[in-house]
Motif scaffolding. Structure first.
Motif, PDB file in Angstrom:
ATOM      1  N   ASP A  65       1.960  10.105  64.105  1.00 13.28           N
ATOM      2  CA  ASP A  65       1.781   9.318  63.199  1.00 13.28           C
ATOM      3  C   ASP A  65       2.105   7.993  63.162  1.00 13.28           C
ATOM      4  O   ASP A  65       3.446   7.814  63.830  1.00 13.28           O
ATOM      5  CB  ASP A  65       2.546  10.215  61.882  1.00 13.28           C
ATOM      6  CG  ASP A  65       2.321   9.660  60.476  1.00 13.28           C
ATOM      7  OD1 ASP A  65       2.339   8.187  60.168  1.00 13.28           O
ATOM      8  OD2 ASP A  65       2.116  10.597  59.779  1.00 13.28           O
ATOM      9  N   GLU A  66       1.272   7.160  62.768  1.00 14.64           N
ATOM     10  CA  GLU A  66       1.725   5.533  63.034  1.00 14.64           C
ATOM     11  C   GLU A  66       2.925   4.992  62.296  1.00 14.64           C
ATOM     12  O   GLU A  66       3.589   4.062  62.741  1.00 14.64           O
ATOM     13  CB  GLU A  66       0.454   4.734  62.405  1.00 14.64           C
ATOM     14  CG  GLU A  66      -0.759   4.966  63.575  1.00 14.64           C
ATOM     15  CD  GLU A  66      -1.811   4.102  63.100  1.00 14.64           C
ATOM     16  OE1 GLU A  66      -1.765   3.607  61.982  1.00 14.64           O
ATOM     17  OE2 GLU A  66      -3.026   4.081  63.864  1.00 14.64           O
ATOM     18  N   LYS A  67       3.404   5.818  61.369  1.00 11.92           N
ATOM     19  CA  LYS A  67       4.412   5.589  60.629  1.00 11.92           C
ATOM     20  C   LYS A  67       5.559   5.570  61.421  1.00 11.92           C
ATOM     21  O   LYS A  67       6.703   5.032  61.157  1.00 11.92           O
ATOM     22  CB  LYS A  67       4.735   6.500  59.484  1.00 11.92           C
ATOM     23  CG  LYS A  67       3.481   6.398  58.236  1.00 11.92           C
ATOM     24  CD  LYS A  67       4.073   7.085  57.131  1.00 11.92           C
ATOM     25  CE  LYS A  67       2.902   7.201  56.080  1.00 11.92           C
ATOM     26  NZ  LYS A  67       1.965   8.403  56.427  1.00 11.92           N
ATOM     27  N   LEU A  68       5.740   6.486  62.419  1.00 12.04           N
ATOM     28  CA  LEU A  68       6.795   6.656  63.426  1.00 12.04           C
ATOM     29  C   LEU A  68       6.625   5.706  64.613  1.00 12.04           C
ATOM     30  O   LEU A  68       7.641   5.599  65.579  1.00 12.04           O
ATOM     31  CB  LEU A  68       6.726   8.061  63.950  1.00 12.04           C
ATOM     32  CG  LEU A  68       6.862   9.223  62.831  1.00 12.04           C
ATOM     33  CD1 LEU A  68       6.741  10.421  63.561  1.00 12.04           C
ATOM     34  CD2 LEU A  68       7.980   8.932  61.907  1.00 12.04           C
ATOM     35  N   SER A  69       5.812   4.955  64.755  1.00 10.96           N
ATOM     36  CA  SER A  69       5.590   4.072  65.847  1.00 10.96           C
ATOM     37  C   SER A  69       6.990   3.271  66.361  1.00 10.96           C
ATOM     38  O   SER A  69       7.106   2.555  67.329  1.00 10.96           O
ATOM     39  CB  SER A  69       4.200   3.312  66.034  1.00 10.96           C
ATOM     40  OG  SER A  69       4.387   2.267  64.867  1.00 10.96           O
ATOM     41  N   VAL A  96       5.885   9.982  72.995  1.00 11.92           N
ATOM     42  CA  VAL A  96       5.668  10.634  71.639  1.00 11.92           C
ATOM     43  C   VAL A  96       7.019  11.131  71.009  1.00 11.92           C
ATOM     44  O   VAL A  96       7.587  11.940  71.778  1.00 11.92           O
ATOM     45  CB  VAL A  96       4.520  11.606  71.705  1.00 11.92           C
ATOM     46  CG1 VAL A  96       4.618  12.586  70.213  1.00 11.92           C
ATOM     47  CG2 VAL A  96       3.222  11.250  72.033  1.00 11.92           C
ATOM     48  N   PRO A  97       7.502  10.861  69.743  1.00  9.97           N
ATOM     49  CA  PRO A  97       8.820  11.247  69.288  1.00  9.97           C
ATOM     50  C   PRO A  97       8.689  12.726  69.045  1.00  9.97           C
ATOM     51  O   PRO A  97       7.761  13.189  68.299  1.00  9.97           O
ATOM     52  CB  PRO A  97       9.031  10.492  68.333  1.00  9.97           C
ATOM     53  CG  PRO A  97       7.710   9.920  67.669  1.00  9.97           C
ATOM     54  CD  PRO A  97       6.881   9.769  68.805  1.00  9.97           C
ATOM     55  N   ARG A 134      -1.052  12.422  63.565  1.00  8.57           N
ATOM     56  CA  ARG A 134      -1.773  11.850  62.325  1.00  8.57           C
ATOM     57  C   ARG A 134      -2.873  12.491  61.580  1.00  8.57           C
ATOM     58  O   ARG A 134      -3.402  12.498  60.385  1.00  8.57           O
ATOM     59  CB  ARG A 134      -1.821  10.536  62.392  1.00  8.57           C
ATOM     60  CG  ARG A 134      -3.111  10.177  63.537  1.00  8.57           C
ATOM     61  CD  ARG A 134      -3.336   8.486  63.413  1.00  8.57           C
ATOM     62  NE  ARG A 134      -4.243   8.051  64.485  1.00  8.57           N
ATOM     63  CZ  ARG A 134      -4.034   7.429  65.529  1.00  8.57           C
ATOM     64  NH1 ARG A 134      -2.645   7.373  65.635  1.00  8.57           N
ATOM     65  NH2 ARG A 134      -4.705   7.443  66.338  1.00  8.57           N
ATOM     66  N   ASN A 135      -3.860  13.338  62.544  1.00  7.38           N
ATOM     67  CA  ASN A 135      -4.634  14.062  61.837  1.00  7.38           C
ATOM     68  C   ASN A 135      -4.530  15.695  61.461  1.00  7.38           C
ATOM     69  O   ASN A 135      -4.986  16.141  60.678  1.00  7.38           O
ATOM     70  CB  ASN A 135      -5.768  14.018  62.966  1.00  7.38           C
ATOM     71  CG  ASN A 135      -6.206  12.522  63.250  1.00  7.38           C
ATOM     72  OD1 ASN A 135      -6.645  11.590  62.313  1.00  7.38           O
ATOM     73  ND2 ASN A 135      -6.429  12.182  64.466  1.00  7.38           N
ATOM     74  N   ARG A 136      -3.934  16.248  62.336  1.00 10.17           N
ATOM     75  CA  ARG A 136      -3.638  17.679  62.072  1.00 10.17           C
ATOM     76  C   ARG A 136      -2.273  17.897  61.646  1.00 10.17           C
ATOM     77  O   ARG A 136      -1.935  19.456  61.323  1.00 10.17           O
ATOM     78  CB  ARG A 136      -3.708  18.227  63.533  1.00 10.17           C
ATOM     79  CG  ARG A 136      -4.958  18.111  64.102  1.00 10.17           C
ATOM     80  CD  ARG A 136      -5.196  18.776  65.587  1.00 10.17           C
ATOM     81  NE  ARG A 136      -4.940  20.214  65.765  1.00 10.17           N
ATOM     82  CZ  ARG A 136      -4.881  20.865  66.587  1.00 10.17           C
ATOM     83  NH1 ARG A 136      -4.735  20.582  67.702  1.00 10.17           N
ATOM     84  NH2 ARG A 136      -4.922  22.378  66.563  1.00 10.17           N
ATOM     85  N   GLY A 137      -1.322  16.937  61.366  1.00 14.47           N
ATOM     86  CA  GLY A 137      -0.036  17.139  60.877  1.00 14.47           C
ATOM     87  C   GLY A 137       0.852  17.870  62.001  1.00 14.47           C
ATOM     88  O   GLY A 137       0.850  17.577  63.021  1.00 14.47           O
ATOM     89  N   PRO A 138       1.867  18.792  61.489  1.00 15.19           N
ATOM     90  CA  PRO A 138       3.050  19.237  62.290  1.00 15.19           C
ATOM     91  C   PRO A 138       2.346  20.362  63.104  1.00 15.19           C
ATOM     92  O   PRO A 138       1.464  20.974  62.810  1.00 15.19           O
ATOM     93  CB  PRO A 138       3.710  20.074  61.262  1.00 15.19           C
ATOM     94  CG  PRO A 138       3.883  19.435  59.786  1.00 15.19           C
ATOM     95  CD  PRO A 138       2.301  19.107  59.937  1.00 15.19           C
TER      96      PRO A 138
END
Length: 331
Positions: A146-150, A157-158, A258-262
């Motif tokens: 997810d780009e919100k976490l970049s 990857v976090p 960002r596309n498939r979620g958790p």
């Protein structure tokens, strides 16, 4: 600042001895360990139980099969090569993009197909596996986090570690890669650990190198605003790993695509104890409460229980506290 054993006990900190004897020894049958020690078995089991994982492009199990690696990865813009029996992030090779005949790592380093084949060959020989046993190389699709976490991570990857006890999420943290950790989410190598509120998925505390941290050392972004999207769904996926494996005490490593979620990244039957430092709180009180709960409670009910009873107020905007040194957790 180091804490005395008495101080650790008063704050409910559990050490390796208690973890191994009271929780792992009592609630984890050794016959079930292969389900989580082998990432390929974990992935196939997760698919069977409807738990989302990164897409499997293919596997290489023989040295002869290394020759077919080029055909296997053809057409994929990015991928991850990892040992099925590896631990601590060892042997994981991330290819972020492909440029002609060059395979580019997140650091910008370029590799050739021969470099990739050599890496896969090393995996098969057991270079990265537990005990040095022969291994299988897995090639997975790249996670589009997810780009919100970049702004909270450097290159890697976090991921989110959630401790699951008897099916209840009891404690969580996000591990943020840094330049010091070479882009890997490994706290021992210098990644930032961020304790997360079980109720909301918001940051409560940051730690790096056994010291409190309020921002990311490379991006400079503050940690107080960190909030994990789709948090309840992530907790339900993690909690469902109890039924999936039969293990009563385990660490689930999750990522947000960002596309498939958790998604479930991997499982650990012997999760480390540094999560207590990241949260500034011990596990003992939470584990004691869960032990009192009846069997047969559904996943959603277990998650709701944890969110009610393990909610935390964030410390990132308050005055810093001494951090409990990880070395003390062996007591």
């Amino acid at each position: 600042m180091w804490a005395r054993p008495k101080q650790l006990k008063l704050r409910g900190i559990i050490g390796m001895n208690r973890r191994n004897i009271r929780y792992i020894g009592r609630y984890n049958s050794r016959r079930l360990y292969p389900l989580v020690d082998d990432k390929l078995k974990t992935k196939l089991l997760a698919e069977k139980h409807g738990i989302t994982t990164p897409a499997l492009i293919g596997t290489v199990s023989t040295q002869f099969g290394v020759k077919a690696l080029g055909r296997m990865i053809a057409g994929h813009p990015g991928f991850v090569i990892k040992p099925a029996k590896g631990s601590g992030g060892k042997g994981i090779l991330v290819i972020e993009q492909v440029d002609g005949e060059s395979f580019i790592k997140p650091s910008g380093a370029r590799l050739s197909i021969e470099d990739l084949r050599r890496h896969v060959s090393n995996i098969l020989s057991g270079l990265y596996s537990l005990g040095g046993t022969p291994d299988v190389a897995m090639i997975e699709g790249l996670i589009n986090f997810d780009e919100k976490l970049s702004e909270y991570t450097y290159e890697g990857v976090p991921d989110i570690r959630v401790i699951i006890f008897r099916g209840y999420p009891v404690m969580a943290m996000m591990r943020l890669s840094t330049a010091a950790s070479d882009g890997k989410a490994n706290l021992h190598q210098g990644a930032v650990g961020v304790g997360l509120d079980i109720a909301t998925g918001t940051a409560v505390r940051g730690v790096q190198f056994d010291r409190t941290r309020r921002d990311h050392p490379d991006t400079g972004h503050e940690l107080a605003s960190l909030r994990i999207p789709d948090w309840s769904n992530l907790l339900e996926l993690a909690a469902g790993c109890y039924e999936m494996t039969g293990l009563g005490y385990l660490g689930t490593d999750m990522v947000i695509d960002r596309n498939r979620g958790p998604m479930l990244l991997e499982l650990n039957a012997r999760p480390g104890l540094a999560i207590q430092m990241a949260n500034g709180e011990g596990l003992r009180a939470r584990l004691d409460l869960v032990e009192k709960q009846p069997e047969g409670v559904g996943v959603r009910e277990r998650v709701a229980f944890s969110q009610r009873h393990f909610a935390r107020h964030g410390e990132l905007k308050e005055l810093p506290e001494p951090v409990l040194a990880e070395a003390s957790l062996s007591t």
